[in-house]
Scaffold this motif. Structure first.
Motif, short mmCIF file in Angstrom:
data_model
loop_
_atom_site.label_atom_id
_atom_site.label_comp_id
_atom_site.label_asym_id
_atom_site.label_seq_id
_atom_site.Cartn_x
_atom_site.Cartn_y
_atom_site.Cartn_z
N PRO A 87 0.80 -1.24 0.00
CA PRO A 87 0.00 0.00 0.00
C PRO A 87 0.83 1.28 0.00
N THR A 88 2.00 1.28 0.63
CA THR A 88 2.85 2.47 0.65
C THR A 88 4.30 2.02 0.53
N LEU A 89 5.22 2.98 0.59
CA LEU A 89 6.64 2.66 0.52
C LEU A 89 7.30 2.67 1.89
N GLU A 90 6.51 2.60 2.95
CA GLU A 90 7.12 2.54 4.27
C GLU A 90 7.74 1.16 4.49
N PHE A 91 9.01 1.13 4.85
CA PHE A 91 9.67 -0.14 5.12
C PHE A 91 9.24 -0.67 6.48
N SER A 92 8.82 -1.91 6.52
CA SER A 92 8.55 -2.65 7.75
C SER A 92 7.71 -1.87 8.76
N PRO A 93 6.49 -1.47 8.40
CA PRO A 93 5.67 -0.70 9.33
C PRO A 93 5.26 -1.44 10.58
N ASP A 94 5.31 -2.76 10.55
CA ASP A 94 4.84 -3.55 11.69
C ASP A 94 5.94 -4.23 12.48
N ASP A 95 7.19 -3.99 12.09
CA ASP A 95 8.30 -4.64 12.78
C ASP A 95 9.47 -3.66 12.80
N ASP A 96 9.75 -3.11 13.97
CA ASP A 96 10.84 -2.14 14.10
C ASP A 96 12.10 -2.77 14.68
N SER A 97 12.21 -4.09 14.59
CA SER A 97 13.37 -4.76 15.19
C SER A 97 14.68 -4.32 14.54
N ASN A 98 14.67 -4.09 13.23
CA ASN A 98 15.90 -3.63 12.58
C ASN A 98 16.30 -2.24 13.05
N LEU A 99 15.31 -1.37 13.18
CA LEU A 99 15.59 -0.02 13.65
C LEU A 99 16.12 -0.04 15.08
N LYS A 100 15.54 -0.87 15.92
CA LYS A 100 16.01 -0.98 17.30
C LYS A 100 17.45 -1.49 17.35
N LEU A 101 17.78 -2.43 16.46
CA LEU A 101 19.15 -2.95 16.40
C LEU A 101 20.12 -1.84 16.03
N LEU A 102 19.77 -1.05 15.02
CA LEU A 102 20.64 0.06 14.62
C LEU A 102 20.81 1.06 15.75
N HIS A 103 19.72 1.39 16.41
CA HIS A 103 19.79 2.35 17.52
C HIS A 103 20.65 1.83 18.66
N ARG A 104 20.52 0.53 18.95
CA ARG A 104 21.29 -0.04 20.06
C ARG A 104 22.79 0.01 19.77
N LEU A 105 23.16 -0.29 18.55
CA LEU A 105 24.58 -0.24 18.19
C LEU A 105 25.10 1.19 18.20
N LYS A 106 24.31 2.12 17.68
CA LYS A 106 24.72 3.52 17.68
C LYS A 106 24.87 4.05 19.10
#
Length: 824
Positions: free
Chosen positions: A534-553
C-alpha cells in the motif's frame, strides 16, 4: 560538500553527475484518456530482425502442407509441466511446454540439473513420435530465467533488474545474458522468458525489481544487449549452441498499472509509446524471437485482446515475425473468454496460449472447433503456425535432435561455474549504490574487528529475492544454493584477508565491542501479487531492525547498513541510525561482491569503488510511490542518478522521521494486526458471537463463539475482483486457534455476486485447542464451489452447524507453497 536539503535542485543534480540528463517524459503523457485503440501510424517504424529467409519460408510452407488441422491447433498451445506429461504429447502434439514459478521435474523444486535435462528429453521424444506420416515437430520449453537460470539448483543468480539498472553497463548486461543462456541450455531448455522491459512508474508494484529503471532511456539501453546475450548476435553467433530464445515482455504498459499487478495503465497513446514502449525497438532490432503479451490493460482494455496494439503496432507497424505468446492464463481475463476458450486472443494477434491447469484439452478442443467453424479464420491460424515454426527453425529446435544431444547440453560444470560467478560478482559490485557515508566510515579499515548483524547477513534467499528456486523466493535455505555465498561469508573472507576479525551475530549481540558494525537487513523475498504494497514505508509492523541500529549507535559503534530491497523505500529512520547506508537491492547469490567494495585492502584502499547510480528516484516520504524523473512535482530524497563514491565529500543531514498516520489499506490483508482492511466490517449471523482477544497485541484477534448454526463474514465496502489472484494460485490463509473443538460441520469460503463458494474444513481444523495454526485454501477452490471471483462482496465466510470456539489473528490472500486443501 555538506548540504541540508537533499532534492533535485540543479546543485544536487550537478553534484551527482546527472545535470545533463534529458528526461524523455513529457507531463502531457500522464493524461488519462478513455481511448484504448492504438493508431499504428503514430508509432515509429523499426527495422526488425532477422529478415525473412526465402529458404526458411519455403521449408515452413512444405511442413504446413503436411500438417493436419489438429497438428496446427496443437502448436498454438503451451502447457505448464505441472499439468501435462510426456505421454500426453504422444497423442496431443502441443507446441510448447513451460515450467511455471513453482513447477519442476517431478514436482521437486530443488531438482538437480540432470533431472531437468532428462525431462526435456522425455517431452522431446514424445513430441516426435508419429506413425501417421505427418511431420514430427519438436516441442520447445520455456522458463522464467529472469536473473540467471533461477529455477535450477546451483545456477548463478545475478542481481535483479533494478540492480542491473544501477550499473549503467550494457556490455555487462550482455555478458549476463550469455551466462544465463549457457546455463539454461545446459539443462536442455531452449526458451527464456526474458528480458523484462517494463518501465515501473509506481514503486508499490511487486515487480518493480524486474524493471531496469523508471527512465525508459535506461531500459532501452539494456533491452537489445540482453537479447544479444541470450540469443547471440545476428550475422555472428545467432542461436548457435549455448544460446536460447529470448522473450521481450510484457507487451505493453505492465509498469504503469498504479502499483497493482495485472492492473490498468491509464495513459495517453503517446505516453504508452514513449515510456512503456521504449524497450521494444532495440530488442526487436537485436532479433528477439518472441514477445510476451501482458496481463495488464491499457485504458480499460486487456492487452491480450487488444488487436490494435498486438497486430496493428507490434506485427504490422514494427514488422515482428516471431511468436506472440500469452502470459499465465492471461487470455482468460479477456472479456467473453475463459481459460479454456478464447478465440478473441488469437484473433487479436496472439500466436500461442500459455496455459496452466488441468483442462488444457478443453482449450485445445474449443480452439479446434472455432477454427473449424470459422470463428478463428484459417488465415490467422496459418499465420500463427508459420510464426511458431519460424522460431523453431531459426532457434535450431527443429534440427538439433534430443536436448541431451545438443552441443552444450549436459555439461553441468558450467552451471554455477567460477567464471560465471565472477561475472555475477562484478555485477554485484557495480550495482551497489552508496547513499550515505558520513565521516567516511567506509571503506572498513584493514585489521578491524567487524560485527556482522541483521537477518539478511547470512541469508542467500533474502539477498536473491523472488524468482529464486521458487516463485516467491521463499521456502529455501543457504544449502539450496550450493554455489552461492552469503554477504556474511564474503565479508568474513575479506576481513580475514586484512588481518582483522569478523563475527556473525544476527541480533547484534557481542562480547568484545567491535570497531564497526555492518547490518544487513531489508525486504524478505516476494514476487508478483505478494509484492504489491500500500505504501513505501519499510517494515511498518516490525521495528526490530531499527532498534538494532539504535542499540549499536547508542553503544558508540559506527554503523554501516546494507539494505536489501526490490525498490526504493521510505527508510529515513534507518538512514538516520546509520553512519553509512548502502542500497544493495537484490544482489543474487554472489554476496562477496558486497565485500569487494566495503572492505579495504591491507594497504587501506578498497579494491573497488562504488559505481552504482540510482535507476529509481528515492522517496522523501512514504507516499511518493509515483516519483519519476521528468515529471512534476519532483521532490525526492535522493534523485535519479544519485550515487556517492569514496571521493565524494557529502554529509547527509538528519532526515525527517515523521511517521505516516494515514497508511492506505491493502485489500489482500483482509484482517491483520487487529484491523479489517479497506472499510470492510465483520458481520456475525445466527448462533454466534464475535468479540476480541489478544495474540501479539491487545485485542488484535477475533474470537468467534458458535453455540449452534451461524456465520462470521467480512463484508467489503465495495465488491473486489480477485480473478488475478485466483489465476495466480494464491490462497486464503487464516491464522487461528481453537478454543473448543468443532461439534458440527465447518466450512470456509468467499461470496461473490451473492453466491458463496464454500469448502469443508472441519477435518483440517482438527480438534486440538490452545495452539495457533494456519489453514490455507486455494482461491480456485472457492471459484470451483461457485463464488464469482470478479465481484467478491464477502472476502471471508466461516460457517459452522454446531458449537465451535475459534480465535482468528490473521486473514490474508497470499502465495502458499503447499496449501492444506487441494482442488481441481
Amino acid at each position: 560538500m555538506k548540504f541540508g536539503y537533499i532534492g533535485a535542485s540543479a546543485l544536487t543534480l550537478a553534484m551527482v553527475g546527472i545535470a545533463g540528463t534529458t528526461p524523455v517524459i513529457a507531463q502531457s503523457h500522464m493524461q488519462q484518456p478513455a481511448a484504448s485503440i492504438a493508431h499504428p501510424d503514430l508509432w515509429p517504424k523499426i527495422a526488425t530482425a532477422p529478415k525473412l529467409d526465402p529458404k526458411v519460408e519455403a521449408r515452413i510452407t512444405a511442413i504446413m502442407k503436411r500438417m493436419s488441422l489438429k497438428d496446427k491447433v496443437g502448436q498454438l498451445i503451451q502447457v505448464d509441466i505441472a499439468s501435462i506429461t510426456p505421454k500426453d504429447l504422444e497423442t496431443f502434439k502441443i507446441g510448447s511446454v513451460l515450467n511455471g514459478g513453482n513447477s519442476a521435474p517431478g514436482g521437486k523444486a530443488f531438482a538437480p540439473p540432470a533431472a531437468w535435462l532428462k525431462l526435456a528429453d522425455a517431452f522431446y521424444d514424445a513430441s516426435m513420435k508419429r506413425s501417421d506420416g505427418r511431420p514430427a515437430i519438436p516441442v520447445i520449453w520455456g522458463t522464467d530465467a529472469v536473473h540467471g537460470d533461477n529455477n535450477v539448483v546451483g545456477a548463478t543468480l545475478f542481481p535483479h533488474n533494478i540492480g542491473l539498472g544501477a550499473m549503467r553497463d550494457a556490455a555487462l548486461v550482455e555478458k549476463i545474458g550469455q551466462v544465463t543462456a549457457a546455463e539454461t541450455a545446459a539443462t536442455g531448455i531452449n526458451w527464456s522468458f526474458a528480458p523484462t522491459v517494463a518501465v515501473s512508474r509506481d514503486d508499490r508494484w511487486g515487480r518493480t525489481y524486474e524493471s531496469y529503471s523508471e527512465d525508459p532511456a535506461v531500459v532501452a539501453s539494456y533491452s537489445g544487449a540482453m537479447v544479444r546475450g541470450l540469443q547471440g548476435t545476428i550475422g555472428q553467433n545467432f542461436m548457435t549452441p549455448g544460446h536460447v530464445i529470448a522473450t521481450v515482455k510484457h507487451f505493453l504498459g505492465d509498469g504503469g498499472t498504479g502499483g497493482h499487478d495485472q492492473g490498468d495503465t491509464r495513459i495517453s497513446e503517446a505516453g504508452l509509446r514513449d515510456i512503456h514502449g521504449a524497450g521494444y525497438p532495440p530488442a526487436l532490432k537485436a532479433g528477439a524471437l518472441t514477445v510476451m503479451v501482458s496481463f495488464s490493460s491499457w485504458n480499460g482494455e486487456k492487452m491480450t485482446g487488444n488487436k490494435s496494439l498486438i497486430t496493428g503496432v507490434l506485427v504490422k507497424r514494427w514488422g515482428f515475425q516471431g511468436i506472440v505468446v500469452g502470459d499465465w492464463n492471461a487470455h482468460g481475463q479477456v472479456p467473453g473468454c475463459t481459460n479454456e476458450d478464447c478465440p478473441q486472443a488469437i484473433n487479436a494477434g496472439l500466436d500461442m496460449f500459455m496455459y496452466s491447469g488441468n483442462h488444457w484439452k478443453q482449450l485445445y478442443a474449443n480452439t479446434l472447433r472455432e477454427v473449424q467453424t470459422g470463428v478463428i479464420p484459417m488465415t490467422r491460424l496459418d499465420d500463427a503456425v508459420r510464426r511458431i515454426l519460424r522460431v523453431k527453425i531459426l532457434s535450431g529446435a527443429l534440427d538439433r535432435g534430443r536436448p541431451s544431444a545438443h552441443k552444450t547440453a549436459g555439461d553441468f560444470s558450467i552451471v554455477g561455474s567460477p567464471a560465471h560467478r565472477a561475472i555475477a560478482r562484478q555485477a554485484v559490485r557495480e550495482s551497489l549504490v552508496l547513499l550515505k557515508n558520513n565521516d567516511h566510515v567506509l571503506p572498513v579499515k584493514p585489521g578491524a574487528n567487524v560485527l556482522v548483524a541483521g537477518d539478511g547477513a547470512n541469508n542467500i534467499a533474502m539477498q536473491s529475492g523472488g524468482w529464486s528456486l521458487t516463485w516467491q523466493g521463499t521456502g529455501t535455505t543457504n544449502k539450496d544454493f550450493p554455489n552461492g555465498e552469503s554477504i556474511w561469508a564474503g565479508i568474513r573472507d575479506a576481513v580475514d584477508a586484512t588481518g582483522g576479525t569478523a563475527t556473525l551475530s544476527t541480533d547484534g549481540s557481542y562480547t568484545t565491542k567491535p570497531d564497526v558494525a555492518i547490518v544487513v537487513f531489508g525486504e524478505h523475498p516476494y514476487a508478483e501479487f505478494n509484492g504489491d504494497r500500500p505504501t513505501l514505508e519499510f517494515s511498518p509492523d516490525d521495528d526490530s531492525n531499527l532498534k538494532l541500529l539504535h542499540r549499536l549507535k547508542a553503544a558508540g559503534i559506527p554503523v554501516v547498513s546494507v539494505f536489501l530491497s526490490g525498490r526504493p523505500l521510505w527508510v529515513n529512520r534507518e538512514i538516520n541510525a546509520s553512519d553509512a547506508f548502502v542500497a544493495a537491492f537484490l544482489p543474487g547469490t554472489e554476496g562477496e561482491g558486497v565485500a569487494d567494495v566495503l572492505i579495504a585492502r591491507p594497504d587501506g584502499k578498497p579494491d573497488y569503488d562504488f559505481h552504482g547510480k540510482l535507476s529509481f528516484s528515492w522517496p522523501r516520504r512514504f507516499d511518493q510511490y509515483d516519483l519519476n524523473i521528468g515529471e512534476k512535482p519532483y521532490n525526492p530524497l535522493f534523485p535519479f542518478g544519485y550515487g556517492l563514491t569514496y571521493a565524494s565529500d557529502v554529509t547527509v543531514p538528519h532526515l525527517d522521521e515523521t511517521h505516516p498516520t494515514n497508511i492506505a489499506g491493502d485489500r489482500n490483508a483482509i484482517f491483520v494486526r487487529g484491523k479489517v482492511a479497506g472499510g470492510a466490517r465483520v458481520t456475525p449471523d445466527g448462533a454466534v458471537q464475535v468479540s476480541r482477544t489478544d495474540r501479539n497485541a491487545q485485542e488484535d484477534s477475533l474470537r468467534a463463539t458458535f453455540t449452534g448454526t451461524g456465520t462470521v463474514a467480512i463484508d467489503q465496502a465495495e465488491p473486489i475482483d480477485l480473478t488475478r489472484e485466483t489465476n495466480g494460485d494464491l490462497s486464503l490463509v487464516m491464522d487461528y486457534r481453537l478454543t473448543s473443538a468443532p461439534a458440527g460441520a465447518v466450512s470456509l469460503g468467499l461470496s461473490g455476486s451473492g453466491k458463496a463458494g464454500m469448502v469443508p474444513v472441519t477435518q483440517k481444523l482438527g480438534t486440538e485447542t490452545g495452539a495457533w495454526r494456519t489453514l490455507a485454501v486455494p482461491l480456485r477452490c472457492f471459484a470451483a464451489a461457485g463464488a464469482d471471483m470478479k465481484a467478491v462482496g464477502q472476502s471471508f465466510v466461516l460457517t459452522s452447524t454446531g458449537p465451535l470456539g475459534i480465535d482468528i489473528s490473521g486473514i490474508q490472500i497470499k502465495s502458499v507453497a503447499s496449501p492444506d486443501i487441494t482442488c481441481q
